[in-house]
Design an enzyme around this catalytic site. Sequence first.
Site, short mmCIF file in Angstrom:
data_model
loop_
_atom_site.label_atom_id
_atom_site.label_comp_id
_atom_site.label_asym_id
_atom_site.label_seq_id
_atom_site.Cartn_x
_atom_site.Cartn_y
_atom_site.Cartn_z
N SER A 121 0.82 -1.21 0.00
CA SER A 121 0.00 0.00 0.00
C SER A 121 0.86 1.26 0.00
CB SER A 121 -0.97 -0.03 1.19
OG SER A 121 -1.89 1.02 1.12
N HIS A 122 0.72 2.08 1.04
CA HIS A 122 1.41 3.37 1.11
C HIS A 122 2.81 3.25 1.72
CE1 HIS A 122 -0.87 2.61 4.76
NE2 HIS A 122 0.04 3.30 5.41
N ASP A 292 -2.12 6.44 -3.54
CA ASP A 292 -1.06 5.60 -3.00
C ASP A 292 -0.62 4.58 -4.04
OD1 ASP A 292 -3.14 3.78 -2.94
OD2 ASP A 292 -2.73 3.07 -0.92
N ASP A 294 -1.01 1.34 -4.67
CA ASP A 294 -1.93 0.39 -5.31
C ASP A 294 -3.28 1.01 -5.66
OD1 ASP A 294 -2.42 0.48 -2.50
OD2 ASP A 294 -3.59 -1.36 -2.63
N ASP A 296 -5.80 2.45 -3.92
CA ASP A 296 -7.05 2.40 -3.16
C ASP A 296 -7.22 3.61 -2.23
OD1 ASP A 296 -5.10 1.64 -1.34
OD2 ASP A 296 -6.13 -0.18 -0.66
N ARG A 297 -6.16 4.37 -2.00
CA ARG A 297 -6.25 5.56 -1.15
C ARG A 297 -6.01 6.81 -2.00
NH1 ARG A 297 -4.84 3.83 4.58
NH2 ARG A 297 -4.29 1.63 4.39
N LYS A 393 -11.76 -0.20 -1.30
CA LYS A 393 -11.70 1.24 -1.39
C LYS A 393 -11.08 1.59 -2.74
CE LYS A 393 -7.78 1.21 1.88
NZ LYS A 393 -8.00 -0.05 2.59
#
Length: 567
Positions: A121-122, A292, A294, A296-297, A393
């Site tokens: 992720s992030h 981010d 991938d 999703d954010r 998300k």
Amino acid sequence: MEISPIPVVTVQTAPFDDQRPGTNGLRRKTAVFEGKKNYLQNYIQSLLSSIDLRDRQGCTMVVGSDGRYFSRTATEVIVQMAAANGIGRLVIGHNGLLSTPAVSCIIRKIKAIGGIILTASHNPGGPGRDFGIKFNVANGGPSPDSVMDKIHQVSRTLEEYAICPELHVDLSRLGKQEFDLENKFKPFRVEVVDSVEVYLQLLRSVFDFRAIKSLLTGPEQLKIHIDAMNGAMGPYVRRILCDEVGAPANSAVNCIPMEDFGGRPPEPNLTYASSLVDAMKGGDFGFGAAFDADGDRYMILGENGFFVNPSDSVAIMAANLSNIPYFRQHGVKGFARSMATSTALDRVAKAMKLALYETPTGWRYFGNLMDSGRCSLCGEESFGTGSDHIREKDGLWSVLMWLSIMAARKQSVEQIVREHWAKYGRQYFCRFDYEGLDPRAAFYLMRDLEALILDKGFTSQKFAVGDHVYSVEKADNFEYIDPVDGTVARNQGLRIIFHEAARLVFRMSGSGGGMGAIIRIYAECFERDPERHNRETQVVLGPLIAIALKISNIHERTGRRGPNVIT
């Protein structure tokens, strides 16, 4: 010349005792996956073995990554092991890249048994940074606790894994590739697909792209600035925001995926997306966003760097769903938010006479609500928002939501936010992140804090800070009972709720990628008076933060002078 079938090899191994996946899968330092013999193979075998053999034989799975360092090597191992374990078909993104929302979308579209996403992720990427493996199930959403428990159980006793070490796939070539394996009646198939196309088709059915294009190209053209942060989102931003809805090519920056994300954490917040913040403060752009690794954010900024708190973002979306074709067609069933997210969404739900569900942190908790028809829109304060169009998300969906709302209302980001506050009141909200803490120190801090707030005398306490007095109404360790299947999630965060429409939340996060523990402190208070909506968040919440620091003794107990990140 006849080509010999590819052999399936069984390799002896020994179990590892640290392979229980967390909220976002299994995250470790890249060196652990890369350097510990069989660590990656053990986990992939545990994941595949957690799927019932009858379901696994001949099934379809999706594989994608955010492009971080070690993803190519790991993808090849996954392909080799999937073939050896009876998977019939893998669908993989071009060059291995797929955003997390795209994986969820493809799983649902082709009715795959699940998908493996290589992402942390992030968290930062690179040889000395972080790597992760996440498994999404057949509904397209993250693994529920029962699946994670099963993976962990298998990993604890694993003695061997199956692999086809001579099987090699060209991920740069779109199309189908077939492989004959020893002792397998049907060939193993790999399909390398366009990373964007299936997801784009879904978004076309959700939004009015013509209205967004008019906003970005018409006489009152909205200038936007989008930062893909050198993650998987680059191809999606180029194809969808530039090619489909007409944003100029120079609207998008950092769109080339890089294994180390350009040397910065791919985290869309005010700290790590500072170049976006600086660009927006110049006043040349009316809308800015960052994603981010991938996808999703996301983070939304308005003109002059006006920051949209994620908790406000999901509430504003909820109040404006009538502007979105998807929700006009499918209706709105209810809303959900994580416990740590501000209660701004609750006020919209109440006004719309819709159900509001408060869940633990972790997108998997929203899946049951959406699958059972209880929830249409959900969000978390950690820059994640989504709907029942998929089961993840979705950062780009969130950006298109905002652009759709702006097109319909013909207002700026700041005007939309301020009108929302005027109608519903403002939830002042902030989060303090203390990262890289000694795990033992963090554990004992949280244990002692829980004992303090659960003491019977605590609920009668009053805290005076300056001319502010806060009276404790309720204090607990949040527990969630799933309304669909009755499963219980305990120890999900410490809450202190005050009579004065304010609260504090303390959580120890488990997604630090082997970087130590993270303690997050959340402070929130409600303000109805529009005349008091322009105050600085840190000034308004200062008294609550002072209470949080005093009762937790976090600075004294950790040796820190302050948080790493303030959101």
